[in-house]
Design an enzyme around this catalytic site. Structure first.
Site, mmCIF file in Angstrom:
data_model
loop_
_atom_site.group_PDB
_atom_site.id
_atom_site.type_symbol
_atom_site.label_atom_id
_atom_site.label_comp_id
_atom_site.label_asym_id
_atom_site.label_seq_id
_atom_site.Cartn_x
_atom_site.Cartn_y
_atom_site.Cartn_z
ATOM 1 N N HIS A 118 -7.302 9.613 5.351
ATOM 2 C CA HIS A 118 -6.441 8.544 6.540
ATOM 3 C C HIS A 118 -6.191 8.995 7.650
ATOM 4 O O HIS A 118 -6.119 10.597 7.775
ATOM 5 C CB HIS A 118 -5.073 8.589 6.311
ATOM 6 C CG HIS A 118 -4.888 7.253 4.782
ATOM 7 N ND1 HIS A 118 -4.522 8.343 3.124
ATOM 8 C CD2 HIS A 118 -5.408 6.462 4.104
ATOM 9 C CE1 HIS A 118 -4.202 7.658 2.314
ATOM 10 N NE2 HIS A 118 -4.748 6.620 2.781
ATOM 11 N N VAL A 129 -9.220 0.074 4.999
ATOM 12 C CA VAL A 129 -9.520 0.286 6.297
ATOM 13 C C VAL A 129 -8.603 -0.394 7.149
ATOM 14 O O VAL A 129 -7.886 -0.561 6.707
ATOM 15 C CB VAL A 129 -10.805 -0.464 6.453
ATOM 16 C CG1 VAL A 129 -11.491 -0.850 8.440
ATOM 17 C CG2 VAL A 129 -12.247 -0.983 5.606
ATOM 18 N N THR A 148 -7.292 2.858 10.724
ATOM 19 C CA THR A 148 -7.536 2.899 12.302
ATOM 20 C C THR A 148 -8.180 2.094 12.748
ATOM 21 O O THR A 148 -7.543 1.907 14.443
ATOM 22 C CB THR A 148 -7.440 4.470 11.712
ATOM 23 O OG1 THR A 148 -6.631 4.757 10.873
ATOM 24 C CG2 THR A 148 -7.336 4.873 13.261
ATOM 25 N N ASP A 187 1.029 -1.313 0.178
ATOM 26 C CA ASP A 187 0.034 0.026 0.135
ATOM 27 C C ASP A 187 0.788 0.971 0.215
ATOM 28 O O ASP A 187 1.881 1.125 0.711
ATOM 29 C CB ASP A 187 -0.829 -0.594 1.823
ATOM 30 C CG ASP A 187 -1.874 0.814 0.687
ATOM 31 O OD1 ASP A 187 -2.522 1.219 0.003
ATOM 32 O OD2 ASP A 187 -2.578 0.727 2.199
ATOM 33 N N ALA A 207 -11.459 4.772 5.395
ATOM 34 C CA ALA A 207 -12.710 4.596 5.951
ATOM 35 C C ALA A 207 -12.958 4.038 7.453
ATOM 36 O O ALA A 207 -13.901 4.224 7.351
ATOM 37 C CB ALA A 207 -13.020 3.416 5.229
HETATM 38 P P1 13P Z 1 -8.044 4.748 7.682
HETATM 39 O O1 13P Z 1 -6.866 4.192 8.594
HETATM 40 O O2 13P Z 1 -8.155 6.045 7.475
HETATM 41 O O3 13P Z 1 -8.478 3.869 7.586
HETATM 42 O O4 13P Z 1 -7.427 4.588 6.093
HETATM 43 C C1 13P Z 1 -6.316 2.995 5.918
HETATM 44 C C2 13P Z 1 -6.188 3.536 4.444
HETATM 45 O O5 13P Z 1 -7.420 4.317 3.729
HETATM 46 C C3 13P Z 1 -5.246 2.700 3.984
HETATM 47 O O6 13P Z 1 -4.483 2.700 2.914
#
Ligand code: 13P
Length: 278
Positions: A178, A229, A231, A81, A208
């Site tokens: 994020h 997702v 966090t 990612d 998300a």
């Molecule tokens: P969050 O940590 O806000 O859920 O975002 C995750 C994300 O987009 C990873 O690429």
């Protein structure tokens, strides 16, 4: 079973939902995510963050996630990612990831396109695929901080960008961040519709965590095929860790603690997959 990244997106979309893509830091998180996906018969994407990949043991983590994907009862892909380094992209494909998110979103448009194009060339040599980002989804990917919305995706630029680069999936910036939303999220639905009208490849929604289920459903109705997702899973992992730490220390229970953490991740990832399914 390990399958092509785009196959999961297409299959989830055909079923009127989106693929969940969850950041995995260790075996407990990956096992929990796969268990949640298996319980729902849903194909799933295991994400490795750039910092995790660069850290000591990052190659072991990718190898472990790949092995988990092979053994998973549901279609599973492994994706590196948010990576902005072509050498890292090459290294990840050599280790067997199915896709990378080539993040040139901090670059001017033409440089972003040239970077993604080169990432796609590397991917093709390895039979892999590339997700790109146009506009910029702000916020930190591994540390929860308040984040203000970054540059929004320009629908007029999006089609040509995808055409020029050969990206298999496009991450959009439509008010998503994020980490932790500084203001209550207000996604730009008209912008998403305009992007969808112009772009043929699947779209992804990062950030998300903190988005209500209703927003996720509206996003899917407007073309989102992949939802990232992180966090919310990290928060749940650490809450349960804090809660169970004394109990674990009392008996030096490492195995039991790992299993409890995997349960917590399975519940959190499952709740998100249920929200995607509506
Ligand atoms: P969050 O940590 O806000 O859920 O975002 C995750 C994300 O987009 C990873 O690429």
């Amino acid at each position: 079973m390990i399958v092509r990244f785009s196959e999961i997106l297409t299959e989830r979309r055909r079923r009127g939902t989106a693929a969940g893509a969850f950041t995995c830091y260790n075996l407990a998180t990956a096992a929990g995510v796969v268990r949640a996906a298996t319980a729902r018969g849903a194909g799933v994407i295991l994400l490795v963050g750039e910092r995790s990949f660069r850290a000591e043991g990052g190659d072991f983590l990718v190898a472990a996630l790949r092995a988990i994907a092979v053994r998973a009862p549901v279609p599973t892909a492994v994706q590196l990612d948010h990576v902005a380094d072509l050498e890292l992209i090459e290294a990840a494909f050599e280790l067997g990831v199915g896709a990378v998110m080539a993040d040139g979103s901090r670059l001017p448009l033409d440089e972003n396109a040239a970077f993604v194009r080169r990432a796609v060339e590397i991917a093709r040599r390895h039979g892999g695929e590339v997700e790109a980002e146009l506009g910029h989804v702000a916020g930190d990917e591994d540390v929860a901080q308040l984040a203000a919305v970054g540059a929004l995706t320009d629908p007029a630029e999006a089609a040509a960008f995808v055409e020029r680069t050969g990206a298999a999936c496009l991450a959009v910036s439509i008010g998503n961040v994020h980490g932790v939303y500084r203001r209550s999220p207000a996604l730009d639905w008209a912008r998403l519709e305009a992007i969808r009208e112009r772009v043929g490849v699947p779209l992804s929604l990062h950030g998300a965590s903190g988005l209500p289920g209703e927003d996720l459903r509206r996003a899917i109705e407007r073309g989102i095929a992949k939802v990232n997702v992180n966090t919310e899973l990290r928060e749940r992992y650490l809450e349960v860790l804090a809660d169970r730490l004394q109990w674990a220390r009392d008996g030096a229970r490492v195995l039991e603690l790992e299993l409890v953490l995997a349960d917590a991740i399975a519940a959190a990832a499952g709740a998100k997959l249920d929200a995607l399914a509506g």
